[in-house]
Design an enzyme around this catalytic site. Structure first.
Site, PDB file in Angstrom:
ATOM      1  N   CYS A  38       0.603  -1.223  -0.127  1.00  0.00           N
ATOM      2  CA  CYS A  38       0.049  -0.020  -0.087  1.00  0.00           C
ATOM      3  C   CYS A  38       0.780   1.377   0.087  1.00  0.00           C
ATOM      4  O   CYS A  38       2.096   1.216   0.547  1.00  0.00           O
ATOM      5  CB  CYS A  38      -0.954   0.093   1.159  1.00  0.00           C
ATOM      6  SG  CYS A  38      -1.806  -1.385   1.614  1.00  0.00           S
TER       7      CYS A  38
ATOM      8  N   ASP B 189      19.278  37.686 -13.123  1.00  0.00           N
ATOM      9  CA  ASP B 189      17.959  37.999 -13.581  1.00  0.00           C
ATOM     10  C   ASP B 189      17.324  39.163 -13.052  1.00  0.00           C
ATOM     11  O   ASP B 189      17.461  39.408 -11.780  1.00  0.00           O
ATOM     12  CB  ASP B 189      16.899  36.585 -13.182  1.00  0.00           C
ATOM     13  CG  ASP B 189      15.398  36.962 -13.720  1.00  0.00           C
ATOM     14  OD1 ASP B 189      15.324  36.668 -14.942  1.00  0.00           O
ATOM     15  OD2 ASP B 189      14.756  37.262 -13.001  1.00  0.00           O
TER      16      ASP B 189
END
Length: 503
Positions: free
Chosen positions: A37, A453
């Site tokens: 599971c 940037d």
């Protein structure tokens, strides 16, 4: 090395808490039922002494366990471990998830990685608990389940589309992995993480392919604003669009092309796919997940970045930011060069001109997409005089196209991030902004950083951080290995359209 499953005490606590944030980190196998599971399985947790933990579903299956019918562990988000690292195992897992073994076999995988078959198998067994064939088999089984539950294709066609060599192998694998026959899967009630239904495929040469609808799960928290805002604000007309609350894009796959419509919902991404060849389903799902960074670990990322007093308020305001990536890395490299030192709008204009002149026309059955972005081969004879941009940028674009066409540069999900950086820096006109943008959005490096940037520098100034590239990089050392996510938070301090969900 992925050792999460080795801490049994921690795994037991997670299973008992049914904490879905850890789905994909490990698999819980139950000795008494022989079922495996996901950690958040809704059934009553077994006794700790009956639990065994594995690093992957393939490893649990190799040890004789079958997938739980309730929680569908095969459909859990992938392990974030493989998206953080750039070593052999991580690159191999990413390529296997993309379907490389089904297309090229284990020798093809090894060749892509630059290692021998024996080395690849040994390293995967040591860390993932299963070899490349077992991992690819599990991937085929999940692709088959998507087609079984989401289409009306005959099982023989599904077997071939999922990569099985025969219908017999298809039937045996489905029964072994899911403890149900293909017929039982098709008639079974749809689980919460399953397929949402689809039209019957069967297109002829002039017909539109039918769609497949499915859910793409992710770990909470999840912030869709910058993710979809960025994708839409930078979208290339004809190749991408925002329509009816979904980001839509056209892209190439190994056997054809596809169109994806991706709609953010509170607990999953609703994904609608149009495939010209159903055998591309595995690659399409894998690439859509990478596009939206759905296998990220937001808890670990936010925890690390919140330790910085400047970033902490930003993380608290919008937890779970993802990095907007791209499906075709070569496409982004071209777009990154087109976007050097120009606005977002100007970059889109340049890209749209290339698409109209050199892109491949397509038919969109449900929207306004018109082309696939041109390949490097389609741009090989590009007339530099047709590019309305400075000479240095034209030379950078032509140099990139030559490198991609010659094979001197390869950009894909199996690339070594640092080695590829060196190759990019060797190209004319490629500086830190271009190289790190490609590393972040095309290669998927979670630690890419672009201190030069403009948006990052402006954000740094607003936050009282150093604005020089050197001092800001030094400050950002504390953000590693999640500097790509720090950039998303820095960009988020502006009022730019990349930070807003389209309306």
């Amino acid at each position: 090395m992925n050792t999460f499953h080795e801490d049994a005490e921690r795994c037991v606590r997670i299973v008992q808490a049914k904490d879905e944030r850890f789905d994909g980190f490990f698999i819980t196998a139950v000795l008494t039922t022989k079922i495996y599971c996901r950690p958040s399985c809704p059934v009553v947790p077994p006794k700790p002494q009956n639990m065994r933990f594995y690093p992957s579903a393939a490893a649990a299956a190799a040890n004789g366990f079958r997938a739980c019918k309730r929680c569908r562990p095969n459909a859990a988000p992938g392990s974030p471990e493989w998206n953080v690292r750039a070593d052999l195992v991580s690159r191999a897992v990413r390529l296997i998830a993309d379907g490389v073994v089904d297309r090229d076999g284990v020798p093809g995988l090894a060749s892509r990685l630059g290692y021998s078959v024996r080395q690849v198998e040994r390293h995967l067994m040591a860390e993932v608990g299963a070899g490349p064939l077992a991992l690819a088999r599990m991937q085929r089984a999940q692709s088959a389940r998507v087609l079984i539950e989401g289409t009306h294709l005959p099982f023989a066609e599904i077997a071939m589309a999922s990569g099985f060599s025969s219908v017999r192998a298809f039937n045996e694998t489905v029964r072994e992995v899911f403890a149900m026959s293909p017929g039982e899967l098709r008639g079974a009630p749809r689980p919460r993480a399953g397929i949402r239904g689809a039209a019957r495929p069967g297109p002829g040469p002039d017909q539109s392919p039918a769609s497949i609808n499915l859910k793409l799960p992710f770990r909470q928290p999840f912030c869709p604003d910058n993710l979809f805002g960025h994708l839409v604000a930078t979208a290339v007309p004809g190749v991408e669009e925002w329509r009816d609350g979904a980001y839509r894009c056209a892209f190439r796959l190994p056997s054809g092309h596809a169109i994806a419509a991706l709609r953010p919902l509170p607990d999953h991404i609703a994904c609608q796919l149009w495939l010209t060849d159903p055998s591309d389903l595995t690659a399409a799902i894998s690439r859509c997940r990478r596009l939206l960074d759905l296998d990220a670990d937001p808890v670990a990322i936010d925890d690390q970045l919140s330790r910085d007093e400047a970033l902490a308020p930003l993380v608290a305001k919008t937890p779970g930011r993802r990095v907007p990536r791209i499906i075709e890395p070569e496409q982004f490299a071209v777009r990154a060069v087109l976007g050097q030192q120009v606005s977002t709008a100007a970059a889109r204009t340049h890209a749209a001109r290339l698409v109209l002149a050199h892109g491949e026309p397509i038919h969109d059955p449900a929207g306004g997409l018109t082309h696939l972005f041109p390949t490097p081969a389609a741009l090989a004879d590009l007339d530099p005089q047709s590019l309305a941009m400075p000479r240095t940028r034209r030379e950078a674009l032509l140099g990139l196209i030559r490198a991609l066409n010659s094979g001197d540069l390869t950009l894909d999900i199996g690339s070594d991030w640092n080695a590829t950086r060196e190759q990019l820096y060797a190209l004319p006109g490629f500086g830190p902004w271009t190289v790190e943008s490609i590393a972040m959005r095309a290669l998927g490096d979670p630690d890419a950083f672009i201190p030069g940037d403009l948006g990052v520098r402006q954000a740094a100034e607003r936050l009282g951080l150093p604005t020089g590239a050197g001092p800001l990089t030094a400050r950002a050392q504390a953000w590693r290995p999640w500097r790509s996510y720090a950039v998303q938070h820095l960009w988020g301090t502006s009022d730019h359209a990349i930070n807003r969900m389209p309306v």
